[in-house]
Design a protein around this motif. Structure first.
Motif, short mmCIF file in Angstrom:
data_model
loop_
_atom_site.label_atom_id
_atom_site.label_comp_id
_atom_site.label_asym_id
_atom_site.label_seq_id
_atom_site.Cartn_x
_atom_site.Cartn_y
_atom_site.Cartn_z
N PHE A 43 0.82 -1.21 0.00
CA PHE A 43 0.00 0.00 0.00
C PHE A 43 0.86 1.26 0.00
O PHE A 43 0.65 2.16 -0.81
CB PHE A 43 -0.94 0.01 1.21
N LEU A 44 1.80 1.33 0.92
CA LEU A 44 2.58 2.56 1.08
C LEU A 44 3.46 2.88 -0.12
O LEU A 44 3.71 4.05 -0.41
CB LEU A 44 3.45 2.48 2.35
N LEU A 45 3.94 1.88 -0.82
CA LEU A 45 4.83 2.11 -1.95
C LEU A 45 4.14 1.93 -3.30
O LEU A 45 4.80 1.88 -4.33
CB LEU A 45 6.04 1.16 -1.86
N ALA A 46 2.84 1.87 -3.28
CA ALA A 46 2.08 1.68 -4.53
C ALA A 46 2.30 2.85 -5.48
O ALA A 46 2.19 4.01 -5.08
CB ALA A 46 0.60 1.53 -4.23
N HIS A 50 1.58 7.79 -5.98
CA HIS A 50 2.45 8.85 -6.50
C HIS A 50 1.84 9.49 -7.75
O HIS A 50 1.91 10.70 -7.92
CB HIS A 50 3.84 8.29 -6.78
N ARG A 51 1.26 8.68 -8.61
CA ARG A 51 0.64 9.24 -9.83
C ARG A 51 -0.53 10.15 -9.49
O ARG A 51 -0.65 11.25 -10.02
CB ARG A 51 0.20 8.11 -10.76
N ALA A 91 10.50 11.68 -10.30
CA ALA A 91 10.43 10.57 -9.34
C ALA A 91 9.59 9.42 -9.89
O ALA A 91 9.83 8.27 -9.54
CB ALA A 91 9.85 11.06 -8.01
N LEU A 92 8.65 9.72 -10.76
CA LEU A 92 7.84 8.67 -11.36
C LEU A 92 8.62 7.87 -12.40
O LEU A 92 8.23 6.76 -12.76
CB LEU A 92 6.59 9.26 -12.02
N VAL A 102 14.03 10.60 -2.70
CA VAL A 102 14.80 11.85 -2.69
C VAL A 102 14.21 12.84 -3.68
O VAL A 102 14.00 14.02 -3.36
CB VAL A 102 16.29 11.58 -2.98
N LEU A 103 13.91 12.39 -4.89
CA LEU A 103 13.32 13.29 -5.90
C LEU A 103 11.97 13.82 -5.45
O LEU A 103 11.66 15.01 -5.62
CB LEU A 103 13.18 12.57 -7.24
N THR A 104 11.16 12.96 -4.85
CA THR A 104 9.84 13.38 -4.38
C THR A 104 9.96 14.38 -3.23
O THR A 104 9.26 15.38 -3.20
CB THR A 104 9.00 12.17 -3.95
#
Length: 127
Positions: A43-46, A50-51, A91-92, A102-104
């Motif tokens: 869930f957290l890294l889905a 981010h999208r 980051a995507l 880091v990018l995010t």
């Protein structure tokens, strides 16, 4: 009418700051929880989070900062936020992990700073 549009734009800037803060918290918490405890990775890294987050940030920034830039004619809020959105988009393009985080984190910090600069550009000047 002027005060209504100003309050809507200000509310959008504040929403952008909160969204950026939540994104930053999500990134840091995800790294800590998943790496330390091994919990919630699906869930957290889905990638969808981010999208959707980037799409939401783009909409809020486009309206609030774009609207503000047209009103106060200052480039700093716009340029800062667009640099941040560029980092978030970058980051995507990288695999999940430290590079993406880091990018995010850089991106959301810049977007939030852009919203803060936008709010400050509308403050009345006192001499």
């Amino acid at each position: 009418m002027e005060s209504v549009s100003s309050s809507i734009r200000g509310a959008l800037d504040r929403a952008g700051i909160w969204l950026s803060s939540l994104c930053l918290l999500h990134c840091l918490a995800s790294i800590i929880i998943v790496s330390a405890l091994g919990l919630g990775g699906q869930f957290l890294l889905a990638p969808e989070i981010h999208r959707y987050g980037l799409a939401f940030a783009l909409i809020i920034a486009a309206v609030a900062i774009g609207w503000g830039a047209l009103r106060h004619r200052k480039a700093a809020p716009f340029v800062t936020a667009m640099m941040g959105l560029t980092f978030m988009g970058g980051a995507l393009a990288v695999p999940h992990g430290v590079q993406e985080a880091v990018l995010t984190i850089i991106g959301v910090t810049l977007v939030s700073t852009g919203h803060i600069l936008n709010l400050r550009a509308h403050l009345p000047r006192t001499h």
